[in-house]
Every structure is written in C-alpha cells, then in structure tokens.
Design an enzyme around this catalytic site. Structure first.
Site, short mmCIF file in Angstrom:
data_model
loop_
_atom_site.label_atom_id
_atom_site.label_comp_id
_atom_site.label_asym_id
_atom_site.label_seq_id
_atom_site.Cartn_x
_atom_site.Cartn_y
_atom_site.Cartn_z
N CYS A 115 22.29 14.43 -4.83
CA CYS A 115 23.16 13.93 -5.91
C CYS A 115 22.81 14.50 -7.28
O CYS A 115 23.40 14.07 -8.27
CB CYS A 115 23.11 12.40 -5.96
N ASN A 150 -8.54 -12.70 4.85
CA ASN A 150 -9.11 -12.10 3.64
C ASN A 150 -10.52 -12.66 3.51
O ASN A 150 -10.71 -13.87 3.68
CB ASN A 150 -8.24 -12.52 2.42
N HIS A 187 5.82 -0.84 -2.80
CA HIS A 187 5.33 -0.02 -3.92
C HIS A 187 5.44 1.47 -3.63
O HIS A 187 4.82 2.29 -4.32
CB HIS A 187 3.88 -0.40 -4.28
N ASN A 199 0.83 -1.21 0.00
CA ASN A 199 0.00 0.00 0.00
C ASN A 199 0.86 1.25 0.00
O ASN A 199 1.87 1.32 0.70
CB ASN A 199 -0.93 0.00 1.22
N VAL A 200 0.42 2.24 -0.77
CA VAL A 200 1.18 3.49 -0.87
C VAL A 200 0.63 4.55 0.08
O VAL A 200 1.09 5.68 0.10
CB VAL A 200 1.16 4.04 -2.32
N THR A 243 -4.51 -9.08 0.52
CA THR A 243 -3.92 -8.93 -0.82
C THR A 243 -4.47 -10.02 -1.74
O THR A 243 -4.68 -11.16 -1.30
CB THR A 243 -2.37 -8.98 -0.81
N CYS A 287 17.64 16.03 -7.33
CA CYS A 287 17.91 15.57 -5.96
C CYS A 287 18.91 16.51 -5.29
O CYS A 287 19.99 16.76 -5.85
CB CYS A 287 18.48 14.15 -6.01
N CYS A 300 14.59 9.88 -5.20
CA CYS A 300 15.60 10.10 -6.24
C CYS A 300 15.87 8.78 -6.96
O CYS A 300 16.13 7.76 -6.30
CB CYS A 300 16.89 10.63 -5.62
P1 OAD Z 1 -6.18 -5.95 -4.73
O1 OAD Z 1 -7.20 -4.91 -4.98
O2 OAD Z 1 -5.67 -6.71 -5.89
O3 OAD Z 1 -6.77 -7.03 -3.70
C1 OAD Z 1 -7.37 -6.62 -2.50
C2 OAD Z 1 -7.66 -7.84 -1.65
O4 OAD Z 1 -8.19 -7.39 -0.43
C3 OAD Z 1 -8.69 -8.82 -2.25
O5 OAD Z 1 -8.18 -10.14 -2.18
C4 OAD Z 1 -9.91 -8.66 -1.32
O6 OAD Z 1 -10.63 -9.87 -1.17
C5 OAD Z 1 -9.25 -8.25 -0.02
N1 OAD Z 1 -10.09 -7.47 0.91
C6 OAD Z 1 -11.07 -6.59 0.64
N2 OAD Z 1 -11.55 -6.03 1.77
C7 OAD Z 1 -10.83 -6.58 2.79
C8 OAD Z 1 -10.83 -6.42 4.21
N3 OAD Z 1 -11.65 -5.56 4.83
N4 OAD Z 1 -9.96 -7.16 4.95
C9 OAD Z 1 -9.11 -8.02 4.34
N5 OAD Z 1 -9.06 -8.22 3.02
C10 OAD Z 1 -9.90 -7.51 2.25
O7 OAD Z 1 -4.99 -5.26 -3.91
P2 OAD Z 1 -3.47 -5.72 -3.76
O8 OAD Z 1 -3.34 -7.18 -3.64
O9 OAD Z 1 -2.90 -4.89 -2.68
O10 OAD Z 1 0.19 -1.71 -7.13
O11 OAD Z 1 -2.85 -5.23 -5.14
C11 OAD Z 1 -1.48 -5.28 -5.33
C12 OAD Z 1 -1.03 -4.10 -6.15
O12 OAD Z 1 -1.84 -3.98 -7.33
C13 OAD Z 1 -1.19 -2.74 -5.48
O13 OAD Z 1 -0.16 -2.44 -4.58
C14 OAD Z 1 -1.18 -1.80 -6.65
C15 OAD Z 1 -2.04 -2.57 -7.63
O14 OAD Z 1 -1.73 -2.36 -8.98
C16 OAD Z 1 0.67 -0.53 -7.56
O15 OAD Z 1 -0.03 0.45 -7.64
C17 OAD Z 1 2.10 -0.55 -7.96
#
Ligand code: OAD
Length: 265
Positions: free
Chosen positions: A169, A232, A137, A120-121, A207, A166, A145
C-alpha cells in the site's frame, strides 16, 4: 524444587484447565527467562539496568523515521552506545524455546489452549510450534506497515528506500515491535480482547502485570467468571485475583501441569 504443596496446586490447576472449554495463556518476559533472555523489571531486568525507554519513542520515530532506520541498519553503532542493550539483543537473537514453550505447544495440540496472548517480542512461541499466537507487543523478526498492518519477515524483506515503503500500500514500514507510546495494532488487540472475553480459564505466565492493556486481561476474564492460575516465582498485582497461584518457574511447572492434563484424557 517441586514441593508437595506445589504438586497439590498443579493437580488443582490441571483439573480446572481440563474442565474448561476455552483456555487462554497471557505470557510475559518470565516465560523466556529460561531461554536466556533477561526480563524487563526486577533484579537483572534490562529496564532496571538501563532505564525504561522514552515514553515518546513512537512520536520520535514518526518525527524522523529516517534516523530510526539508519540506526536500525547500523546495529554496531547502537551496540557501542549501550553494551547492556547489545547483550540483550544478542540474548534475543540466540534464544531457543524452553520446556515451558514446548508445554504450551502440547496443550494446543491437545485442544486445551485456544490462544496465547504474549507480550514477548522474541517469537519463541511460534518457533516452538504454537499456531494461535497474538503477539500484543509485536515480533522482533517482522516489519509492519503502519497503514495496512501487513507484516513482513525481516530476513525476506528487501529495503530499497529509507524509510522503506509497504509493497502492498506504499505506507510507512517500521519494526513490528510496539514502541513506547505506540498504539497496539488494532488487529492484534481485537484478537486479544475476543480471546479474553471468550475464555473460561486463563493461565497468567511470567508477567509482572504492570503494562496495559495486557495487564487488564486477567481482571476482565476474572470478572467474566473465568478461572485464573498464575505461574510466577514472585507475587504480582494480578496475584490478588487469581484462584491458584503457583510459585515457580514456567519452565519447571508448565511441563508438569500439561502432563497432568494429558493423564486426565
Ligand atoms: P517484566 O520484566 O515486567 O516481569 C517479568 C515477570 O516474570 C516478573 O513478575 C518475574 O517475577 C517473572 N519471572 C521471572 N523469571 C520467571 C520464570 N522463570 N518463570 C516465570 N516467571 C518468571 O516483564 P513483562 O510483564 O513481560 O513491553 O513486561 C511487560 C512489558 O514491559 C514487556 O512486553 C515490554 C516491557 O516494557 C514492550 O517492550 C512494549
């Protein structure tokens, strides 16, 4: 609703985490859902609504960093172009840590959590009070930089030229958030790999397990013999290798899990 079955699973996970020596949490967007930030995929996900960004986003930045910075410094223009994106950005800016984040702070204070690897960002783990956080991420509150990897808090960084240079540098500065097509910064990637290799228990929290390299960490930890617990509401590709799958929201389950671990002393 916390059923008896879920309570039993929490007890099992608590015992395993309590008995582990090196615990790592791998976090995704679901962890911040209860802070009001939409996830990326699934119903209501930002990518589901507006589509995934261009896989060449980083290449586009490198080709014309000035254009990226002009847009970055003119959020009204970007918001007008994509109202959905604007809503997402507003949710990010207004979000506060939820009980799931605070449970991880407690776990770290208890000496039972070595590292959070977060995709998460939003920066919410640091805001909540965790100290050992690897933001694979990046963090939307920082610039970085590209040459020396120095990070600068956005609010404290004075922009003189576009693109900015930067102060350490003279390298190229961009947002710390990792763009599609951008390599993971080597310093944070090294931390993630070390934490994964050293852990004997991993919490996989909210995730979808679809974005690499983060999605490979649970498998790597599992192959090294680590205990894997996933929290999840949905099953994911990682669910097949987890030892304990707890179907629920991190904001509900983590506080109960951490309380159980505390009771074990
Ligand atoms: P996703 O949106 O792909 O997945 C979110 C997950 O959270 C899913 O499996 C849901 O079932 C689960 N979920 C939803 N609500 C929840 C809750 N209250 N408690 C627990 N789980 C829950 O998100 P990420 O896996 O984080 O990258 O995605 C990975 C990356 O894809 C992100 O960091 C982003 C995106 O592109 C960048 O921006 C570089």
């Amino acid at each position: 609703m916390i059923t008896d079955e879920i309570k039993k699973l929490i007890d099992i996970a608590a015992e395993k985490i309590h008995g582990a020596s090196h615990v790592v949490a791998l976090v995704g967007a679901g962890m911040s859902a209860e802070s009001g930030i939409p996830t990326y995929r699934g119903s209501g996900g930002i990518w589901t609504k507006i589509g995934e960004p261009d896989p060449r986003s980083f290449q586009n930045f490198m080709n014309d960093p000035k254009l990226w910075w002009e847009r970055m410094l003119n959020p009204d223009l970007v918001n007008e172009e994509s109202p959905e994106r604007a809503k997402f950005t507003k949710a990010l800016a207004e979000a506060k840590p939820n009980p799931g984040h605070f449970a991880l702070v407690e776990l770290e204070k208890m000496g039972k959590l070595d590292t959070i690897i977060t995709q998460n960002v939003d920066g919410l783990h640091r805001i909540a009070g965790n100290n050992n956080v690897a933001e694979i991420h990046g963090n939307r509150n920082y610039y970085r930089c590209l040459d020396c990897s120095s990070r600068f808090l956005r609010d404290e960084f004075t922009i003189i030229d576009i693109p900015p240079k930067c102060p350490n540098c003279q390298g190229m500065i961009k947002g710390d958030g990792v763009m599609f097509g951008e390599p993971i910064p080597s310093d944070v990637l090294a931390r993630c790999i070390t934490a994964t290799q050293n852990c004997d228990a991993m919490l996989v929290l909210g995730t979808s397990g679809t974005v690499y390299p983060a999605a490979s960490f649970p498998t790597e930890a599992y192959m090294n013999g680590a205990y894997i617990v996933e929290i999840n509401p949905e099953r994911t590709p990682i669910s097949d290798i987890v030892t304990t799958q707890i179907a629920g929201a991190t904001g509900d389950i983590l506080p109960l899990l951490v309380e159980k671990i505390r009771e074990m002393g």
